[in-house]
Motif scaffolding. Structure first.
Motif, PDB file in Angstrom:
ATOM      1  N   THR A  22      -5.945  -0.796  -2.604  1.00 57.72           N
ATOM      2  CA  THR A  22      -7.283  -1.202  -2.179  1.00 57.72           C
ATOM      3  C   THR A  22      -7.212  -1.892  -0.827  1.00 57.72           C
ATOM      4  OG1 THR A  22      -7.966  -1.481  -4.476  1.00 57.72           O
ATOM      5  CG2 THR A  22      -9.298  -2.584  -2.810  1.00 57.72           C
ATOM      6  N   LEU A  23      -8.147  -1.518   0.037  1.00 63.25           N
ATOM      7  CA  LEU A  23      -8.309  -2.164   1.334  1.00 63.25           C
ATOM      8  C   LEU A  23      -9.650  -2.883   1.344  1.00 63.25           C
ATOM      9  CD1 LEU A  23      -7.103   0.773   3.606  1.00 63.25           C
ATOM     10  CD2 LEU A  23      -5.768  -1.159   2.719  1.00 63.25           C
ATOM     11  N   PHE A  24      -9.788  -3.873   2.217  1.00 65.80           N
ATOM     12  CA  PHE A  24     -10.995  -4.687   2.270  1.00 65.80           C
ATOM     13  C   PHE A  24     -11.561  -4.720   3.690  1.00 65.80           C
ATOM     14  CE2 PHE A  24      -8.349  -6.168  -1.138  1.00 65.80           C
ATOM     15  CZ  PHE A  24      -9.232  -6.408  -2.177  1.00 65.80           C
ATOM     16  N   HIS A  25     -12.865  -4.867   3.767  1.00 65.08           N
ATOM     17  CA  HIS A  25     -13.545  -5.081   5.049  1.00 65.08           C
ATOM     18  C   HIS A  25     -14.720  -6.013   4.792  1.00 65.08           C
ATOM     19  CE1 HIS A  25     -15.911  -4.429   8.677  1.00 65.08           C
ATOM     20  NE2 HIS A  25     -14.780  -4.038   9.219  1.00 65.08           N
ATOM     21  N   THR A  26     -14.949  -6.927   5.699  1.00 64.82           N
ATOM     22  CA  THR A  26     -16.091  -7.827   5.572  1.00 64.82           C
ATOM     23  C   THR A  26     -17.367  -7.005   5.460  1.00 64.82           C
ATOM     24  OG1 THR A  26     -14.923  -9.457   6.903  1.00 64.82           O
ATOM     25  CG2 THR A  26     -17.304  -9.752   6.656  1.00 64.82           C
ATOM     26  N   ALA A  27     -18.213  -7.351   4.502  1.00 71.05           N
ATOM     27  CA  ALA A  27     -19.462  -6.619   4.293  1.00 71.05           C
ATOM     28  C   ALA A  27     -20.307  -6.642   5.562  1.00 71.05           C
ATOM     29  CB  ALA A  27     -20.244  -7.235   3.136  1.00 71.05           C
ATOM     30  N   LEU A  81      -8.921  -3.140   8.840  1.00 68.78           N
ATOM     31  CA  LEU A  81      -9.089  -3.330   7.407  1.00 68.78           C
ATOM     32  C   LEU A  81      -8.031  -4.326   6.965  1.00 68.78           C
ATOM     33  CD1 LEU A  81      -9.432   0.467   6.689  1.00 68.78           C
ATOM     34  CD2 LEU A  81     -11.303  -1.185   6.638  1.00 68.78           C
ATOM     35  N   SER A  82      -8.249  -4.930   5.823  1.00 65.89           N
ATOM     36  CA  SER A  82      -7.320  -5.937   5.320  1.00 65.89           C
ATOM     37  C   SER A  82      -6.728  -5.486   3.990  1.00 65.89           C
ATOM     38  CB  SER A  82      -8.054  -7.267   5.128  1.00 65.89           C
ATOM     39  OG  SER A  82      -7.190  -8.223   4.546  1.00 65.89           O
ATOM     40  N   PRO A  83      -5.472  -5.810   3.749  1.00 62.96           N
ATOM     41  CA  PRO A  83      -4.884  -5.521   2.441  1.00 62.96           C
ATOM     42  C   PRO A  83      -5.198  -6.601   1.407  1.00 62.96           C
ATOM     43  CG  PRO A  83      -3.213  -6.422   3.862  1.00 62.96           C
ATOM     44  CD  PRO A  83      -4.477  -6.318   4.686  1.00 62.96           C
ATOM     45  N   VAL A  84      -5.898  -7.674   1.836  1.00 59.36           N
ATOM     46  CA  VAL A  84      -6.219  -8.785   0.928  1.00 59.36           C
ATOM     47  C   VAL A  84      -7.697  -9.142   1.013  1.00 59.36           C
ATOM     48  CG1 VAL A  84      -3.883  -9.751   1.079  1.00 59.36           C
ATOM     49  CG2 VAL A  84      -5.659 -10.605   2.597  1.00 59.36           C
ATOM     50  N   ASP A  85      -8.227  -9.605  -0.103  1.00 58.12           N
ATOM     51  CA  ASP A  85      -9.587 -10.132  -0.151  1.00 58.12           C
ATOM     52  C   ASP A  85      -9.576 -11.469   0.593  1.00 58.12           C
ATOM     53  OD1 ASP A  85     -12.047 -11.291  -0.914  1.00 58.12           O
ATOM     54  OD2 ASP A  85     -12.002 -10.321  -2.856  1.00 58.12           O
ATOM     55  N   PRO A 104     -18.737 -11.950   1.630  1.00 55.52           N
ATOM     56  CA  PRO A 104     -18.627 -10.778   0.754  1.00 55.52           C
ATOM     57  C   PRO A 104     -17.766  -9.697   1.395  1.00 55.52           C
ATOM     58  CG  PRO A 104     -20.892 -11.041   1.580  1.00 55.52           C
ATOM     59  CD  PRO A 104     -20.080 -12.164   2.131  1.00 55.52           C
ATOM     60  N   MET A 105     -17.030  -9.015   0.561  1.00 55.83           N
ATOM     61  CA  MET A 105     -16.128  -7.972   1.050  1.00 55.83           C
ATOM     62  C   MET A 105     -16.505  -6.626   0.427  1.00 55.83           C
ATOM     63  SD  MET A 105     -14.040  -9.671   3.040  1.00 55.83           S
ATOM     64  CE  MET A 105     -12.597  -8.687   3.325  1.00 55.83           C
ATOM     65  N   TRP A 106     -16.295  -5.575   1.188  1.00 55.22           N
ATOM     66  CA  TRP A 106     -16.391  -4.212   0.681  1.00 55.22           C
ATOM     67  C   TRP A 106     -14.972  -3.721   0.466  1.00 55.22           C
ATOM     68  CZ3 TRP A 106     -20.273  -1.746   4.662  1.00 55.22           C
ATOM     69  CH2 TRP A 106     -21.560  -2.224   4.404  1.00 55.22           C
ATOM     70  N   THR A 107     -14.816  -2.800  -0.447  1.00 57.49           N
ATOM     71  CA  THR A 107     -13.490  -2.248  -0.709  1.00 57.49           C
ATOM     72  C   THR A 107     -13.458  -0.769  -0.334  1.00 57.49           C
ATOM     73  OG1 THR A 107     -14.030  -1.737  -3.009  1.00 57.49           O
ATOM     74  CG2 THR A 107     -13.012  -3.887  -2.566  1.00 57.49           C
ATOM     75  N   ASP A 109     -10.740   2.652  -1.087  1.00 56.22           N
ATOM     76  CA  ASP A 109      -9.535   3.226  -1.679  1.00 56.22           C
ATOM     77  C   ASP A 109      -8.690   3.791  -0.539  1.00 56.22           C
ATOM     78  OD1 ASP A 109      -7.614   4.846  -2.870  1.00 56.22           O
ATOM     79  OD2 ASP A 109      -8.989   5.670  -4.353  1.00 56.22           O
ATOM     80  N   ALA A 110      -7.506   3.256  -0.340  1.00 54.26           N
ATOM     81  CA  ALA A 110      -6.644   3.663   0.776  1.00 54.26           C
ATOM     82  C   ALA A 110      -6.350   5.156   0.775  1.00 54.26           C
ATOM     83  CB  ALA A 110      -5.341   2.871   0.742  1.00 54.26           C
ATOM     84  N   SER A 111      -6.358   5.787  -0.401  1.00 56.74           N
ATOM     85  CA  SER A 111      -6.043   7.220  -0.470  1.00 56.74           C
ATOM     86  C   SER A 111      -7.111   8.077   0.200  1.00 56.74           C
ATOM     87  CB  SER A 111      -5.841   7.665  -1.915  1.00 56.74           C
ATOM     88  OG  SER A 111      -7.068   7.645  -2.614  1.00 56.74           O
ATOM     89  N   ARG A 112      -8.247   7.484   0.532  1.00 60.23           N
ATOM     90  CA  ARG A 112      -9.319   8.239   1.185  1.00 60.23           C
ATOM     91  C   ARG A 112      -9.127   8.318   2.691  1.00 60.23           C
ATOM     92  NH1 ARG A 112     -14.892   7.625  -1.412  1.00 60.23           N
ATOM     93  NH2 ARG A 112     -14.945   9.776  -0.698  1.00 60.23           N
ATOM     94  N   LEU A 113      -8.130   7.610   3.201  1.00 59.37           N
ATOM     95  CA  LEU A 113      -7.855   7.621   4.637  1.00 59.37           C
ATOM     96  C   LEU A 113      -6.662   8.511   4.953  1.00 59.37           C
ATOM     97  CD1 LEU A 113      -8.217   3.824   5.480  1.00 59.37           C
ATOM     98  CD2 LEU A 113      -9.914   5.644   5.805  1.00 59.37           C
TER      99      LEU A 113
END
Length: 193
Positions: A22-27, A81-85, A104-107, A109-113
């Protein structure tokens, strides 16, 4: 079957396996268009957003021209993108006395990249610095499942720095957290909100 970004391998090379994790990005409160854009594209498509995002680099504009060797582009050409929340990072900053609201963070799925369009950049901040330390060639790693697992925990170094911030010291919450760099836009539809 979910839509994914496809990889075109170099001639004679099999496609790189997709990373799992899982990767994270600020909402983003009011996303525009169909993609999360790097600064270089934001400048032309949404100049007002570009001006706002550019403020994050005030006093360290030189970082935008930093070369990202594995992706053969500049810092301004990648989506971060971030590997951590961010929850642990901001909790540590609050321990230093900073008033920090939850972000808030959005997630994603790394496999989509497409792994050919991504890399991991290890990050460090020298105490008191106004920006992260410059990258060195060994600070760039491929985006694989193993690499993502290795960088998906907030380090004690990062938490200690954030918990002990001096009042006039820049926070740089992700300064000691590896960044996942994606060359070019990332479609909004890939994120879970």
């Amino acid at each position: 079957m979910p839509n994914t970004v496809t990889s075109v391998p170099a001639p004679g090379r099999p496609p790189a396996p997709r990373a799992r994790g899982t990767l994270f990005h600020t909402a983003v409160e009011h996303p525009r268009g169909a993609e999360l854009l790097p600064l270089s594209a934001l400048k032309d498509r949404h100049p007002d957003l570009y001006a706002r995002q550019l403020l994050k680099y005030r006093g360290r504009e030189h970082r935008l021209d930093e070369h990202v060797p594995p992706l053969d582009c500049a810092w301004r050409d990648v989506v971060f993108l971030s590997p951590v929340d961010s929850a642990l990072l901001f909790e540590a900053m609050r321990a230093s006395g900073r008033a920090v609201s939850p972000v808030p963070m959005w997630t994603l799925d790394a496999s989509r990249l497409d792994p050919e369009q991504c890399c991991v950049r290890l990050m460090r901040v020298t105490r008191g610095a106004r920006t992260a330390d410059p990258g060195e060639p060994d600070d760039y790693l491929p985006l694989t499942t193993a690499t993502l697992r290795a960088v998906s925990e907030v380090t004690a170094r990062a938490l200690t720095r954030l918990r002990t911030l001096a009042p006039d010291e820049p926070a740089l919450p992700w300064g000691d957290v590896p960044h996942i760099l994606h060359r070019g836009p990332v479609p909004w539809r890939l994120f879970t909100r």
